[in-house]
Enzyme design. Structure first.
Site, PDB file in Angstrom:
ATOM      1  N   ASN A  10      64.095-163.375  -7.570  1.00  0.00           N
ATOM      2  CA  ASN A  10      63.310-162.047  -8.465  1.00  0.00           C
ATOM      3  C   ASN A  10      62.117-162.411  -8.339  1.00  0.00           C
ATOM      4  OD1 ASN A  10      62.261-160.919 -10.628  1.00  0.00           O
ATOM      5  ND2 ASN A  10      63.463-161.960 -12.002  1.00  0.00           N
ATOM      6  N   ARG A  89      66.530-159.276  -7.288  1.00  0.00           N
ATOM      7  CA  ARG A  89      65.725-158.254  -7.975  1.00  0.00           C
ATOM      8  C   ARG A  89      65.316-157.285  -8.484  1.00  0.00           C
ATOM      9  NH1 ARG A  89      62.835-158.939 -12.959  1.00  0.00           N
ATOM     10  NH2 ARG A  89      63.789-157.194 -14.620  1.00  0.00           N
ATOM     11  N   HIS A 178      66.619-153.813 -18.282  1.00  0.00           N
ATOM     12  CA  HIS A 178      66.915-154.661 -19.035  1.00  0.00           C
ATOM     13  C   HIS A 178      68.766-154.971 -18.457  1.00  0.00           C
ATOM     14  CE1 HIS A 178      63.506-156.134 -21.306  1.00  0.00           C
ATOM     15  NE2 HIS A 178      63.786-156.652 -20.360  1.00  0.00           N
ATOM     16  N   LEU A 207      66.652-159.342 -26.543  1.00  0.00           N
ATOM     17  CA  LEU A 207      64.499-160.177 -26.660  1.00  0.00           C
ATOM     18  C   LEU A 207      64.509-161.415 -26.290  1.00  0.00           C
ATOM     19  CD1 LEU A 207      66.194-159.476 -30.882  1.00  0.00           C
ATOM     20  CD2 LEU A 207      64.857-157.620 -29.152  1.00  0.00           C
ATOM     21  N   ARG A 239      53.237-155.777 -25.514  1.00  0.00           N
ATOM     22  CA  ARG A 239      53.112-154.445 -25.044  1.00  0.00           C
ATOM     23  C   ARG A 239      53.617-153.859 -26.686  1.00  0.00           C
ATOM     24  NH1 ARG A 239      58.294-155.262 -21.046  1.00  0.00           N
ATOM     25  NH2 ARG A 239      57.097-156.078 -19.469  1.00  0.00           N
ATOM     26  N   ASP A 281      54.263-165.956 -28.161  1.00  0.00           N
ATOM     27  CA  ASP A 281      55.400-166.603 -28.614  1.00  0.00           C
ATOM     28  C   ASP A 281      55.541-166.721 -29.732  1.00  0.00           C
ATOM     29  OD1 ASP A 281      56.964-168.996 -28.452  1.00  0.00           O
ATOM     30  OD2 ASP A 281      56.395-169.602 -26.453  1.00  0.00           O
ATOM     31  N   GLY A 329      65.833-164.683 -24.447  1.00  0.00           N
ATOM     32  CA  GLY A 329      64.746-166.092 -25.196  1.00  0.00           C
ATOM     33  C   GLY A 329      64.717-165.761 -26.949  1.00  0.00           C
ATOM     34  N   GLU A 384      71.722-162.782 -16.196  1.00  0.00           N
ATOM     35  CA  GLU A 384      71.065-161.642 -15.122  1.00  0.00           C
ATOM     36  C   GLU A 384      71.288-161.844 -13.889  1.00  0.00           C
ATOM     37  OE1 GLU A 384      67.753-159.432 -16.173  1.00  0.00           O
ATOM     38  OE2 GLU A 384      67.477-160.922 -17.548  1.00  0.00           O
TER      39      GLU A 384
END
Length: 399
Positions: A10, A89, A178, A207, A239, A281, A329, A384
């Site tokens: 990735n 990926r 995703h 999420l 974002r 975070d 996460g 993934e």
């Protein structure tokens, strides 16, 4: 083939996440991250047999050097002879790809053509493909696309209300992202809830620092919250998610912003970070909110409200909701956010079980609503990398 081990890559603009996974057993034999590539003090962190290690690189060393070091590591661990493929990926496949693909010159050219839709991601993915193709020249290289799962959406879901020529000539439409995560956790939920041979209406909520929701009907994506880029939709770590498009003209005409400044604002300075003025975070924000920090609490409230509203709206394309899956996460670890969202969705029939919700953290999974609750909510850790490994092994076996 007797072996089904796949090297999964990735590749980001300054990082390279990697793993060697047995696609049959899902066992991870090696995992790691090369970070700060092309910058000062780049390094490779990896874990094998439960032990963590670090390889220091020279200042400015980039992806090719990191992959060459990775090759040396794989050979020193004697894992190279068991590899059957390299799985990559790739963030954006546009309309070219509805599924994973064996990388050929034609496929490479299509990825390059799509790079204008994902200028921050696809060029980095291409770097990884080129470096890995040189380093592992005898192995088939497989591209697994974040957007492919959403190519089952109908035009009513993927078209913007813009002049149609922008879609025809420039491919401007909603693509979603995703996809490998939404595919994996929706399939897990269908299996867990015994819906394999029945109609199913699943909403999946991925999420993390990036967030998206997907409506999965009978195993197929019919709508998702992200659009042309990963900026559309939910409030995320940095974002903004959905905003009034008129903001662009206001920022340019009234505040003298440049296009680059607007891009930075919306992608890197907004979301939980912008609202809380503390951090992107979620753990930090939850801790601060619990201590009475008002903006941290506001950030959480807005995050949960927008998420609940998006989930509820997907009852329309699905014709109802059988189950809601939390992953990523935040989705896998934040009992606080899950509780808030389900409380706001109680009118749909969700009944949170507090003990189950608290237990479903830190890698644990399971149903978090009461047994009588219809629809059901559950926590399912995403994987993934396993999806990439399985697709790569399958395509390598078809050669």
């Amino acid at each position: 083939m007797s072996s089904s081990h796949v090297l999964v890559l990735n590749c980001g603009s300054s990082s390279l996440k990697f793993a060697i996974i047995d696609s049959s057993s899902a066992k991870e034999h090696l995992s790691g991250l090369a970070e700060r590539l092309g910058e000062a003090s780049p390094q490779i962190k990896y874990k094998v047999n439960g032990q963590k290690h670090i390889i220091s690189l020279s200042n400015g060393d980039a992806h090719e050097v990191a992959i060459n070091k990775l090759v040396e590591l794989v050979k020193s661990l004697k894992l190279d002879q068991q590899l059957v493929a390299v799985g990559h990926r790739v963030v954006h496949g546009g309309e070219h790809f509805t599924k994973s693909a064996l990388i050929t010159d034609t496929v490479l050219e299509a990825i390059k053509q799509t790079a204008n839709l994902a200028p921050l991601h696809n060029p980095a993915n291409l770097l990884g493909i080129e470096a890995a193709s040189a380093a592992f020249s005898k192995l088939p290289q497989i591209a697994v696309f974040d957007t492919a799962f959403h190519q089952t959406m109908e035009p009513t879901a993927f078209l913007y209300a813009l002049p149609y020529a922008l879609y025809e000539k420039h491919g401007i439409r909603r693509y979603g992202f995703h996809g490998t995560s939404h595919y994996f956790v929706s399939a897990q939920a269908i299996e867990q809830l015994g819906l394999n041979d029945k109609p199913s209406k699943i909403v999946t909520a991925h999420l993390g620092n990036g967030c998206s929701v997907c409506a999965v009907k009978d195993g197929k994506s019919v709508d998702t919250s992200m659009g042309l880029t990963p900026l559309e939709g939910l409030v995320m770590g940095t974002r903004s998610g959905d905003i009034d498009p008129g903001l662009f003209a206001y920022l340019v005409n009234q505040l003298n912003y440049t296009a680059k400044q607007i891009d930075t604002l919306l992608n890197k300075e907004s979301g939980l970070l912008g609202l809380s003025e503390l951090s992107n975070d979620c753990r930090t924000i939850e801790e601060s909110a619990a201590e009475g920090h008002e903006k941290a609490q506001l950030a959480l409230d807005i995050f949960c409200f927008r998420l609940a509203k998006q989930i509820a709206s997907f009852a329309v394309p699905l014709g109802g909701i059988d189950a809601l899956v939390f992953t990523g996460g935040i989705g896998e670890n934040s009992d606080v956010i899950r509780a808030s969202v389900l409380e706001q969705l109680s009118f749909l029939g969700f009944k949170l079980n507090n003990e189950r919700n608290l237990a479903a953290r830190f890698g644990n999974e399971g149903v978090i609503t009461d047994g009588v609750s219809v629809p059901t909510a559950l926590v399912t850790p995403t994987n993934e990398e396993l999806v990439i490994a399985q697709d790569a092994a399958m395509l390598a076996g078809e050669q």
